[in-house]
Design an enzyme around this catalytic site. Structure first.
Site, PDB file in Angstrom:
ATOM      1  N   ASP A 133      48.145 -17.060  52.243  1.00  0.00           N
ATOM      2  CA  ASP A 133      49.504 -17.307  52.717  1.00  0.00           C
ATOM      3  C   ASP A 133      49.502 -18.022  54.070  1.00  0.00           C
ATOM      4  OD1 ASP A 133      52.242 -17.224  52.432  1.00  0.00           O
ATOM      5  OD2 ASP A 133      52.467 -15.295  53.427  1.00  0.00           O
ATOM      6  N   CYS A 193      66.914  -8.597  38.317  1.00  0.00           N
ATOM      7  CA  CYS A 193      66.620  -9.099  39.663  1.00  0.00           C
ATOM      8  C   CYS A 193      67.665 -10.094  40.125  1.00  0.00           C
ATOM      9  CB  CYS A 193      65.227  -9.729  39.695  1.00  0.00           C
ATOM     10  SG  CYS A 193      64.972 -11.081  38.518  1.00  0.00           S
ATOM     11  N   CYS A 197      70.443  -9.246  43.606  1.00  0.00           N
ATOM     12  CA  CYS A 197      70.301  -9.904  44.909  1.00  0.00           C
ATOM     13  C   CYS A 197      71.588  -9.791  45.721  1.00  0.00           C
ATOM     14  CB  CYS A 197      69.937 -11.374  44.727  1.00  0.00           C
ATOM     15  SG  CYS A 197      69.753 -12.247  46.304  1.00  0.00           S
TER      16      CYS A 197
END
Length: 372
Positions: A133, A193, A197
């Site tokens: 990352d 999902c 949100c």
């Protein structure tokens, strides 16, 4: 082009397991398509917000053999390490912190673990670059190609049997390793999902507008957060787990063992909440956040977030500290957020007793396959 080396591949995978990774897979190093086109479209829409480095490094991300990564790259070795996803500890109160940030900085932990595999490759005479990352590597795309899991509708990598609460490490190498077969996507008709949100950051499945995402807003975004989005941040001080917490693939048994110890909640959180973060001076913050992902947001950003959290869920008892923050902070961003929070709390106090609408029931999702 040399033939893949199955013996070296297996040796690396076995070492990965010893080092605490629950999955290891290999993909051939080649230009990413269609993922590269999707990245270009995402950037052209401005969905990356202030993350300018995403645009600057787009060409490198799309091709591991790019001169900015590793010319003559032949393989990408992808590793997955799980972190705590138990709901028993959600963070300080008032306020919540994404589970991945409750323990030690994963960059440091995974660098040590994956570094052992990189040394094996180097001892065999191969070149390799380790990305955690922190380099222009499209980790989720490579993880999907390497058969570790599949990218869910929430844009997270889902590893069946483990879930999506995983850290990824990639080693781009000149070694010809034996590639694994990609995994088919298994979300079926489930949209939990997307529905969950709080800021409606998903334009559609697997297309996230980061400018509306709570994780982006509380971590990467600098300056004031748009007032329209502040209520959606709810209790989140740093990051967000909502789209992962509702995923059926995260309802299986959590991982455990010694490899998870580094990611357990750190003692730094004892007695620290949004209120104490507002009272924390810069020097104390730097010491407190040392060795933690929280340093990325910085003192100003976390105090801005703490003010917004109190504006969303705080009460009369928090007004004195917010007013003190507004009067004393050296940051115009923090002062404005504290003033907004005071106004929100005052408004709630005036309208106390109003009925709160009930959340609509959510249908049980239909998955292509059970979350095994």
């Amino acid at each position: 082009m040399p033939e893949p080396d199955p013996e070296l591949t297996q040796r690396l995978k076995s070492l990965a397991e010893e080092r605490g990774f629950v999955r290891a897979g290999v993909a051939r190093a080649e230009p990413l398509s269609p993922e590269g086109r999707q990245l270009d479209e995402w950037l052209s829409r401005g969905f990356h917000g202030q993350m300018d480095w995403m645009a600057r490094t787009a060409e490198v991300r799309k091709d591991p053999g790019h001169e900015g990564m590793l010319p003559e790259a032949r393989s990408v070795l992808v590793l997955a390490a799980p972190y705590m996803r138990s709901s028993a500890f959600d963070g300080p109160e008032p306020g919540r912190v994404a589970k991945y940030a409750m323990g030690r900085d994963y960059h440091n932990v995974l660098k040590r673990r994956a570094g052992a595999l990189l040394k094996v490759l180097q001892a065999e005479g191969y070149l390799g670059r380790l990305a955690i990352d922190s380099k222009p590597v499209f980790e989720r795309a490579w993880a999907e190609r390497a058969g570790l899991g599949f990218v869910g509708k929430n844009c997270c990598l889902i590893v069946p049997g483990v879930g999506s609460h995983v850290f990824l490490a990639c080693i781009v190498t000149t070694a010809a390793l034996l590639a694994d077969a990609p995994m088919e996507r298994r979300c079926g008709s489930c949209t939990l999902c997307l529905q969950a949100c709080p800021t409606q950051a998903f334009e559609q499945a697997r297309r996230l507008d980061a400018r509306r995402c709570i994780s982006y807003l509380t971590i990467e975004h600098r300056g004031a957060i748009t007032e329209e989005l502040r209520p959606g941040l709810g209790p989140w001080l740093f990051g967000c787990d909502v789209c992962q917490d509702v995923c059926p693939y995260n309802q299986t048994s959590a991982q455990g063992g010694e490899a998870m110890a580094a990611f357990e909640p750190a003692e730094r959180w004892d007695g620290v909440d949004a209120l104490r973060l507002l009272r924390m001076e810069e020097e104390a913050f730097q010491e407190w956040a040392s060795g933690s992902p929280l340093k990325r947001t910085g003192h100003e950003g976390l105090q801005r977030n703490a003010s917004i959290v109190l504006g969303n869920i705080g009460g009369k008892a928090h007004l004195p500290v917010l007013r003190e923050t507004s009067a004393r902070s050296g940051s115009a961003v923090v002062r404005e957020a504290a003033d907004w929070a005071c106004a929100e709390i005052s408004r709630r106090l005036r309208t106390a007793g109003s009925a709160v609408p009930r959340e609509p029931a959510v249908a049980v999702p239909d998955l292509d396959e059970p979350p095994s």
